[in-house]
Design a protein around this motif. Structure first.
Motif, PDB file in Angstrom:
ATOM      1  N   TYR A  18       0.816  -1.214   0.000  1.00 20.80           N
ATOM      2  CA  TYR A  18       0.000   0.000   0.000  1.00 20.80           C
ATOM      3  C   TYR A  18       0.856   1.274   0.000  1.00 20.80           C
ATOM      4  O   TYR A  18       0.635   2.178  -0.801  1.00 20.80           O
ATOM      5  N   ARG A  93      -7.921   6.486   6.061  1.00 24.78           N
ATOM      6  CA  ARG A  93      -8.834   7.106   5.116  1.00 24.78           C
ATOM      7  C   ARG A  93     -10.268   7.054   5.621  1.00 24.78           C
ATOM      8  O   ARG A  93     -11.194   6.783   4.880  1.00 24.78           O
ATOM      9  N   TYR A  96     -13.940   4.939   4.636  1.00 26.35           N
ATOM     10  CA  TYR A  96     -13.996   4.530   3.238  1.00 26.35           C
ATOM     11  C   TYR A  96     -13.289   3.195   3.047  1.00 26.35           C
ATOM     12  O   TYR A  96     -12.210   2.962   3.565  1.00 26.35           O
ATOM     13  N   THR A  97     -13.904   2.328   2.274  1.00 26.45           N
ATOM     14  CA  THR A  97     -13.308   1.042   1.947  1.00 26.45           C
ATOM     15  C   THR A  97     -12.294   1.237   0.843  1.00 26.45           C
ATOM     16  O   THR A  97     -12.544   1.963  -0.114  1.00 26.45           O
ATOM     17  N   PHE A  98     -11.126   0.622   0.987  1.00 23.96           N
ATOM     18  CA  PHE A  98     -10.143   0.685  -0.087  1.00 23.96           C
ATOM     19  C   PHE A  98      -9.423  -0.646  -0.201  1.00 23.96           C
ATOM     20  O   PHE A  98      -9.215  -1.345   0.782  1.00 23.96           O
ATOM     21  N   PRO A  99      -9.091  -1.035  -1.444  1.00 25.14           N
ATOM     22  CA  PRO A  99      -8.452  -2.338  -1.667  1.00 25.14           C
ATOM     23  C   PRO A  99      -6.931  -2.266  -1.570  1.00 25.14           C
ATOM     24  O   PRO A  99      -6.329  -1.221  -1.803  1.00 25.14           O
ATOM     25  N   ILE A 100      -6.336  -3.394  -1.231  1.00 26.94           N
ATOM     26  CA  ILE A 100      -4.878  -3.564  -1.257  1.00 26.94           C
ATOM     27  C   ILE A 100      -4.619  -4.972  -1.780  1.00 26.94           C
ATOM     28  O   ILE A 100      -5.261  -5.925  -1.343  1.00 26.94           O
ATOM     29  N   ASP A 106      -6.306 -10.164  -3.215  1.00 28.36           N
ATOM     30  CA  ASP A 106      -6.964  -8.875  -3.002  1.00 28.36           C
ATOM     31  C   ASP A 106      -7.587  -8.837  -1.608  1.00 28.36           C
ATOM     32  O   ASP A 106      -8.372  -9.719  -1.249  1.00 28.36           O
ATOM     33  N   TRP A 108      -9.366  -5.971   1.344  1.00 24.55           N
ATOM     34  CA  TRP A 108      -9.973  -4.660   1.414  1.00 24.55           C
ATOM     35  C   TRP A 108     -10.040  -4.210   2.861  1.00 24.55           C
ATOM     36  O   TRP A 108     -10.240  -4.996   3.766  1.00 24.55           O
ATOM     37  N   TRP A 136      -6.242  -1.286  10.781  1.00 21.58           N
ATOM     38  CA  TRP A 136      -7.103  -1.553   9.628  1.00 21.58           C
ATOM     39  C   TRP A 136      -8.003  -2.733   9.945  1.00 21.58           C
ATOM     40  O   TRP A 136      -7.540  -3.756  10.438  1.00 21.58           O
TER      41      TRP A 136
END
Length: 146
Positions: A18, A93, A96-100, A106, A108, A136
């Motif tokens: 990330y 962040r 908000y959901t964000f992918p890595i 994958d 999230w 996280w």
């Protein structure tokens, strides 16, 4: 009969995947650096350290913490602080959901929280260090045993 479990995500691998492109040109590592003995300066860098965390009661999501350490040479002390603040801002962040993607898998991040930075000397590195912690909320990966 097949038994199932839920494995925690590899938080350091996720952190490196990330932060590396987002913090460039600042190097992102999981270990203390060993500069070349011939080097006359050391550049600022960000080190990540897994800090653990629980499997949530839903037995699907983990709250995993990662400690961020920002270092810089004495004459660039404010750069270490700027780097840690940038990393916190990018890593926390909000909701908000964000992918890595790490290791081809994958993941999230469903939620994140962060602490503010503290300045603390590191006995192993003679450079200014600022550190903070991100948490996280990430789903684990299913594990099966037949």
């Amino acid at each position: 009969m097949t038994a199932y479990g839920i494995a925690p995500p590899p938080i350091e691998a996720l952190g490196v995947a990330y932060f590396t492109p987002l913090m460039a040109p600042v190097p992102v590592t999981t270990r203390l650096g060993k500069p070349d003995l011939r080097a006359d300066t050391v550049v600022p860098w960000l080190r990540l350290e897994a800090a653990g965390g629980p499997l949530r009661p839903d037995e699907l999501l983990y709250d995993l913490s990662i400690i961020l350490h920002a270092y810089a040479p004495e004459n660039l002390e404010t750069q270490a602080e700027a780097n840690i603040c940038r990393a916190i801002g990018l890593g926390a962040r909000g909701v908000y959901t964000f992918p890595i993607t790490a290791g081809g898998v994958d993941y999230w991040v469903a939620h994140s929280t962060a602490t503010t930075p503290v300045k603390q000397n590191d006995p192993l590195v003679n450079m200014p260090r600022y550190k903070a912690m991100l948490t996280w909320r990430i789903p684990g990966q299913p594990v099966s045993v037949s």
